[in-house]
Design a protein around this motif. Structure first.
Motif, short mmCIF file in Angstrom:
data_model
loop_
_atom_site.label_atom_id
_atom_site.label_comp_id
_atom_site.label_asym_id
_atom_site.label_seq_id
_atom_site.Cartn_x
_atom_site.Cartn_y
_atom_site.Cartn_z
N ASN A 206 56.46 -17.30 -32.37
CA ASN A 206 57.53 -17.76 -31.49
C ASN A 206 58.65 -16.72 -31.52
O ASN A 206 59.34 -16.57 -32.52
N THR B 155 61.51 -16.54 -30.08
CA THR B 155 62.88 -16.95 -29.78
C THR B 155 63.87 -16.29 -30.73
O THR B 155 63.51 -15.90 -31.85
N THR C 229 57.34 -18.43 -26.49
CA THR C 229 58.76 -18.71 -26.70
C THR C 229 59.00 -20.21 -26.68
O THR C 229 58.57 -20.91 -25.74
N TYR D 261 64.27 -13.29 -27.49
CA TYR D 261 64.95 -13.99 -26.41
C TYR D 261 65.94 -15.02 -26.94
O TYR D 261 65.56 -15.98 -27.60
N HIS E 209 62.60 -22.38 -27.50
CA HIS E 209 63.97 -22.36 -28.01
C HIS E 209 64.19 -23.63 -28.82
O HIS E 209 64.20 -24.73 -28.29
#
Length: 350
Positions: A59, A61, A203, A171, A205
């Motif tokens: 991931n 994020t 991704t 990100y 969040h």
């Protein structure tokens, strides 16, 4: 299924307060999801339990410094604001303390007016929608004024913001780190690639809903908060090809797990984005995931329920009991667990 069935005893001193100097030197507890067999390792040796043709799902994020401290404009009262979810360009859903002082129309100033906010609405569970005003670039102002939103069980101040980020974070958008990934160094990931293990990046969040305490007695009565996720075509292709060729899809963290399971249908993964409130607990049939690298989670938490869905509640609680006995470090800055298969066969590979 009762929430109290996912309880365990944890001494306070085993809650990790600081990250280790070397990310990959944490302990690693291997758990065979079928037999419950356990094995103790060091995280940097995880390559010994991966195989060419496997796929690690990361991931990517990035945690934003989402905790802001300001003053209420009319009274000068101290206000803490935690950014949870971006609704529009400059409107965020926020957790505000003390909330009772921040009614609709209330204004707060941060950094001597460098950033200002106005409450425009009150949403579920008392969270506020705040419209921010500023000059310049919001992310740069946030980086200057904001603090990392460490969980409440971590009482030490973080010396280096980057230690609450994975080395592959890209990100902006999370209110908490996908902590299983904190154990990887760039060098370890390169070693993983060299041995023929694919890496797919997705991704999600991370919002605080994942970590909120479960306040109901029956697991089935709990509702997860939604989180934004995105899977591109490249990641979907890598994961689908891994499954097609008989490799294992190994998620790094519960957030990666929830991402791919949200987008799976008929054993295939689609490139898509959207909001997920998927809640995984025992009885859930995994569609894509085979194995999971994860940290040790809070008692009675949805994350503990997720790992129990993969390895069985009895096996997981027995592993946690062993981890407590062997002085493993728990939670965000703690040690790791690899829920895998066929530990005995993997041993023979060494």
């Amino acid at each position: 299924m009762l929430v109290k069935d996912f309880d365990f005893y944890l001494p306070q001193e085993q809650i990790a307060q600081d990250p280790l100097e070397d990310r990959s030197s944490s302990k690693l507890l291997l758990l065979d999801k079928e037999t419950g067999k356990l094995k103790h390792e060091i995280f940097k040796n995880i390559t010994q339990y991966l195989k060419p043709g496997d796929c690690l799902v990361l991931n990517n994020t990035k945690v934003i410094p989402a905790r802001l401290y300001g003053e209420k404009e009319d009274t000068g009262a101290q206000i803490e604001v935690l950014l949870l979810k971006r609704k529009e360009n400059d409107i965020w859903e926020c957790l505000v303390k003390p909330g009772k002082k921040m009614k609709v129309g209330a204004r707060v100033s941060f950094g001597e007016g460098l950033l200002k906010g106005e409450v425009v609405d009150i949403v579920e569970e008392g969270n506020r929608l705040i419209r921010f005003s500023y000059e310049g670039i919001f992310e740069e102002i946030l980086d200057r004024l904001g603090q990392m939103p460490l969980p409440p069980y971590i009482t030490h101040k973080l010396k280096d913001k980057n230690r609450y980020q994975t080395v592959y974070a890209k990100y902006d958008g999370s209110a908490a780190a996908p902590t299983a990934g904190l154990h990887f160094t760039k060098e370890l990931l390169e070693e993983v690639r060299r041995m023929g293990v694919e890496i797919a990046e997705v991704t999600l969040h991370v919002g605080l809903g994942t970590f909120r305490p479960v306040k109901v007695e029956d697991v089935l009565d709990h509702h997860m908060h939604s989180e934004f996720y995105q899977i591109d075509q490249e990641a979907a292709d890598i994961i689908n090809n891994t499954k097609k060729k008989g490799g294992r899809v190994i998620c790094v963290g519960t957030t990666s797990c929830r991402t791919i399971e949200s987008a799976a249908k008929d054993g295939q993964l689609s490139a898509k984005s959207g909001w997920t409130d998927i809640f995984i607990y025992p009885g859930y049939q995994f569609k894509i995931l085979d194995c999971l690298i994860t940290n040790f989670h809070l008692p009675q938490s949805t994350l503990l329920m997720l790992v129990s869905a993969l390895a069985g509640r009895e096996h997981v609680l027995a592993a946690y009991e062993e981890a407590v006995k062997e002085q493993y470090r728990f939670f965000s800055f703690g040690d790791a667990m690899f829920i895998t298969d066929n530990i005995e066969n993997l041993d023979k590979k060494l």
